[in-house]
Design an enzyme around this catalytic site. Structure first.
Site, PDB file in Angstrom:
ATOM      1  N   SER A 126      -0.610   7.056 -17.410  1.00  0.00           N
ATOM      2  CA  SER A 126      -1.672   6.327 -16.433  1.00  0.00           C
ATOM      3  C   SER A 126      -1.695   5.119 -16.148  1.00  0.00           C
ATOM      4  CB  SER A 126      -3.098   6.876 -16.720  1.00  0.00           C
ATOM      5  OG  SER A 126      -3.413   6.098 -18.163  1.00  0.00           O
ATOM      6  N   HIS A 185      -8.830   1.060 -16.872  1.00  0.00           N
ATOM      7  CA  HIS A 185      -7.365   1.342 -16.394  1.00  0.00           C
ATOM      8  C   HIS A 185      -7.559   0.311 -15.152  1.00  0.00           C
ATOM      9  CE1 HIS A 185      -7.053   5.294 -18.015  1.00  0.00           C
ATOM     10  NE2 HIS A 185      -5.768   5.017 -17.941  1.00  0.00           N
TER      11      HIS A 185
END
Length: 270
Positions: A44, A251
C-alpha cells in the site's frame, strides 16, 4: 485516557491494510537508469493508499495517481510503465500476483514490502487497546518475525525478481517512522509506546536493507525525508487513525508521496 485508548483501539482493529515504517542506510548514488520499462511492485505504500485520487482500474488495490511510482514515471517517461503495487500485499502476494509484469526488458523495479509480513496491523491494534506492557510484547514479537521468517521471504522474493528482470536496477524503498515524539498529540499512545514502534520501524528497514544489499539491490531510505512530518508533528505526511477512511490510517498523504518518497527514489535512480 482509558476511553481514548479503547476508542483508538477500535479504530485500529478495523485496519484492512498493513502498517509500515522506515530505517537506516543507503548505497552510493548509482548511474542513471537506462531507457526501458519501469515496473512498480509492492504494498500500500507503493500503491499510494492515503494519497487519494485513486485510479478506476484495480479499485481493490487503491492505486493512486499521486503515488511516487506514477510521479516518477511522469517525470522520466520510461518506455513502458506497469503499476502493479496493491493495497495489502505481502511478500507472497508480490511473488505470486505481481511479478508477471517483469521481463528481460525491464530496466527499473521499485517496491516496498515487509510491513504486512511483520504483523504491524495487529501490533498497532494491540498497542492501542492492550496497554504499554502488551504493546511492547507485540512489538518484540514483530521484531522476532522480522529476524526470522521475513528474511527468508524477502530472499525468495528478491531472487525471483532478479530471475525475471536480470538487467533491471531494483530499488527497495523503506518505510517512515510513524510518530514524532514529544509532539502535538494529546491523546492516544504514550511516547514510550510510540518510541517502541519507531524502533521497530528502524529494525524492519535494517532487515530489508540488509537483504536488498545481499541481492545487489539499492535501498532507498525515507527516514530523513519524513523527519518532522510524522504523526503528532505540526505538518504530518502520515495519516493517523481515521474512522471515516480506516484503510488510509498510518499511510502517507499526497505530500508524503511527492515530498518524501519521490525524492528518495529520484536520488538513487537518476
Amino acid at each position: 485516557m482509558r476511553q481514548t485508548r479503547i476508542a483508538a483501539g477500535a479504530c485500529s482493529l478495523l485496519l484492512a491494510a498493513a502498517c509500515a515504517f522506515a530505517g537506516p542506510a543507503t548505497a552510493q548514488v548509482p548511474p542513471r537508469v537506462p531507457a526501458g520499462g519501469y515496473v512498480a511492485l509492492g504494498d500500500s505504500y507503493s500503491s499510494g493508499v492515503g494519497a487519494g485520487d485513486y485510479l478506476a482500474s484495480g479499485k481493490e488495490c487503491k492505486r493512486s495517481s499521486r503515488a511516487y511510482p506514477v510521479l516518477w514515471a511522469e517525470a522520466h517517461a520510461p518506455a513502458t510503465f506497469s503499476f502493479a503495487a496493491c493495497n495489502g500485499a505481502g511478500t507472497e502476494e508480490v511473488l505470486t500476483e505481481q511479478l508477471g509484469h517483469l521481463s528481460p526488458r525491464t530496466s527499473l523495479v521499485t517496491l516496498t514490502v515487509g510491513g504486512h509480513d511483520s504483523g504491524f496491523a495487529g501490533t498497532m491494534a494491540m498497542c492501542a487497546i492492550g496497554g504499554p506492557d502488551r504493546c511492547h510484547t507485540a512489538v518484540s514479537r514483530a521484531v522476532d518475525t522480522m529476524d526470522g521468517s521475513l528474511t527468508d521471504r524477502l530472499d525468495r522474493l528478491y531472487t525471483a525478481i532478479r530471475d525475471r528482470a536480470p538487467a533491471a536496477r531494483v530499488v527497495v524503498l523503506g518505510y517512515p517512522r510513524l510518530y514524532h515524539l514529544r509532539g502535538s498529540c494529546a491523546l492516544g499512545l504514550q511516547d514510550g509506546e510510540r518510541a517502541a514502534l519507531n524502533d521497530a520501524v528502524d529494525h524492519l528497514n535494517g532487515v530489508i536493507a540488509g537483504r536488498a544489499a545481499g541481492h545487489g539491490f539499492t535501498f532507498a531510505d525515507v527516514t530523513a525525508a519524513f523527519a518532522g512530518h510524522e504523526i503528532c508533528s505540526s505538518r504530518p505526511w502520515l495519516h493517523s487513525v481515521d474512522i471515516l477512511a480506516i484503510t488510509e490510517s498510518y499511510h502517507p498523504t499526497a505530500p508524503g508521496q511527492s515530498l518524501g518518497y519521490l525524492p528518495a527514489l529520484t536520488r538513487v535512480s537518476g
